[in-house]
Write an enzyme that holds these catalytic residues in place. Sequence first.
Site, short mmCIF file in Angstrom:
data_model
loop_
_atom_site.label_atom_id
_atom_site.label_comp_id
_atom_site.label_asym_id
_atom_site.label_seq_id
_atom_site.Cartn_x
_atom_site.Cartn_y
_atom_site.Cartn_z
N LYS A 1 77.41 91.28 46.72
CA LYS A 1 77.57 91.12 48.07
C LYS A 1 77.77 89.74 48.80
CE LYS A 1 74.63 93.60 50.86
NZ LYS A 1 74.16 92.79 52.23
N SER A 2 76.85 88.97 48.52
CA SER A 2 76.86 87.69 49.00
C SER A 2 78.10 86.82 48.41
CB SER A 2 75.75 86.87 48.47
OG SER A 2 74.49 87.01 48.84
N ARG B 1 81.60 85.62 50.88
CA ARG B 1 82.06 84.20 50.85
C ARG B 1 83.70 83.96 50.09
NH1 ARG B 1 76.53 84.39 50.92
NH2 ARG B 1 75.09 82.83 51.22
N GLY C 1 74.31 90.77 58.51
CA GLY C 1 73.58 89.41 58.66
C GLY C 1 74.54 88.43 58.35
N SER D 1 66.82 79.95 54.13
CA SER D 1 67.70 81.04 54.33
C SER D 1 69.26 80.42 53.74
CB SER D 1 67.76 81.43 55.95
OG SER D 1 68.83 82.01 56.01
N GLN E 1 71.68 82.07 54.49
CA GLN E 1 72.46 82.33 55.65
C GLN E 1 72.63 81.22 56.44
OE1 GLN E 1 71.54 86.20 57.20
NE2 GLN E 1 72.11 87.23 55.44
N ASP F 1 65.55 90.23 49.00
CA ASP F 1 66.23 91.60 49.03
C ASP F 1 65.75 92.49 47.96
OD1 ASP F 1 67.88 90.33 50.87
OD2 ASP F 1 69.41 89.88 49.69
N LYS G 1 64.84 91.89 58.48
CA LYS G 1 66.23 92.14 57.62
C LYS G 1 66.58 93.50 58.18
CE LYS G 1 66.14 89.15 54.57
NZ LYS G 1 66.98 88.11 54.73
N ARG H 1 61.07 95.51 56.99
CA ARG H 1 60.91 96.01 55.57
C ARG H 1 59.51 95.83 55.27
NH1 ARG H 1 66.28 93.61 52.57
NH2 ARG H 1 67.53 95.45 53.44
C1 S3P Z 1 71.92 86.51 52.00
C2 S3P Z 1 71.02 85.82 52.19
C3 S3P Z 1 69.74 86.30 52.18
C4 S3P Z 1 69.74 87.87 51.89
C5 S3P Z 1 71.09 88.52 52.52
C6 S3P Z 1 72.27 87.81 51.71
C7 S3P Z 1 73.46 85.60 51.76
O1 S3P Z 1 69.29 86.15 53.80
O2 S3P Z 1 68.47 88.36 52.52
O3 S3P Z 1 70.84 89.83 52.04
O4 S3P Z 1 74.41 86.06 51.22
O5 S3P Z 1 73.34 84.33 52.10
P1 S3P Z 1 68.94 85.11 54.16
O6 S3P Z 1 69.22 83.92 53.50
O7 S3P Z 1 68.74 84.78 55.85
O8 S3P Z 1 67.31 85.13 53.62
#
Ligand code: S3P
Length: 425
Positions: free
Chosen positions: A23-24, A28, A92, A165, A167, A312, A339, A343
């Site tokens: 997914k990440s 991107r 998110g 993080s 993100q 996660d 999250k 959680r």
């Molecule tokens: C992610 C970063 C994580 C993760 C999320 C995906 C990403 O969040 O929990 O499911 O793709 O950068 P955080 O970076 O806010 O912890």
Amino acid sequence: MSRVKVFPSKPFSVRIDNIAADKSISHRSVMFSMLAEGVSEIENFLRAEDTLNSLEIVKNLGAHVVDDGDVIKISSDGIKESFEILDCGNSGTGMRLFCGLLSSAEGHFVLTGDKYLRKRPMKRVTTPLISIGAKIDGREHGDLAPLSIRGSSLKAFTYESKIASAQVKSCMILAALRADGVCRYTEPELSRDHTERMLKGMGAEVQVDGLSTTIKPMKQLLSPLKIRVPADPSSAFFFAVAAAIVPGSDIVLEGVTLNPTRIEAFKALEHMGANISYELTDNKYEPIGNIHVQYAPLKAITIEHNISWLIDELPALSIAMACAEGESVVKNAEELRVKESDRIATVVEGLRKCGIEVHEYKDGYCIVGGELTKASVESDGDHRIAMSFIIAGLKCGMEVSDLECINTSFPNFFELLQKLTQIEF
Ligand code: S3P
């Protein structure tokens, strides 16, 4: 399909080569294509709600997308102001990374999401962005979506983040690429590093030195991305736990990213006693390979470091903890509260329903390993909670409801689960 009944599983021995794509990396890959000159090619893109929303957003931002169902080709001649409100759905990652990408783009943009995402904190990205000149607003003084962004010029920054993080880091790296000078971002613990790896692979000047990343603004557009998205270790991990809790089972999970910032939960499961081995098969942007998990009796573990490397997977790991001998503890994991659901609360409540003794802390929990019993659990709209308790059902039988959320990350989850046990909707 809002409720599933899962039956206890017999020992299984399977090989899975179609775990959902990461997914990440999928998010991107479509976003970063907007920064390239030429055609980016993305194979094995995750076709789940969260990432399809990101694909839709880049289309709304003017990207030219050709999708033959196998490879997605994306080209762009710059981010264009969108006629549409940009809907990140449940994601998110989508919302926070788009904030970084759009804060320097020409035009006005509105980002929104579903009722869960609209409750999640955005100040962690809007505050540092605003401090370097971004024009962003939203409910609760810019903390909650819908967010409105008016692209503007951004100042170079040195930013020390209080939270580990990926993100936030990725958002700020994207902003830095368009800032007016060299930027430096530091985090308290290393978070997943797909952004750094992928942007470097595209020719961006991103230098990582321990916990600090130095980013030089882009002088020209980047080279297009040519990527095959590996399988998602966070999705694969549900099946790793399945093999670790059903006596006599083993499973091979193929084509998973073996990026060290993503496989810490497998290491934890190994530390608990499961037999796990890794076979490297490829290495483009990141190491990729197969993970083999074999059942062995589990013992308790304490998790308190490198939380972002397994954040996660903690819900699924908690199911393994409930099956282990002894008291497992999770600490320093307050991020779990913000999250897709809280959680800490959802894991504690679900496990208690299954007859497990659990103590809740502000930043984690203690799980007293025991005998899981069949229960009826609600996901609270959180895909990882739904899938974790479904996997627990392999041990003792389970009813889990509110399942639509699984489509946000793992659309073929039930198809794969049927290889292990009987399920009924
Ligand atoms: C992610 C970063 C994580 C993760 C999320 C995906 C990403 O969040 O929990 O499911 O793709 O950068 P955080 O970076 O806010 O912890």
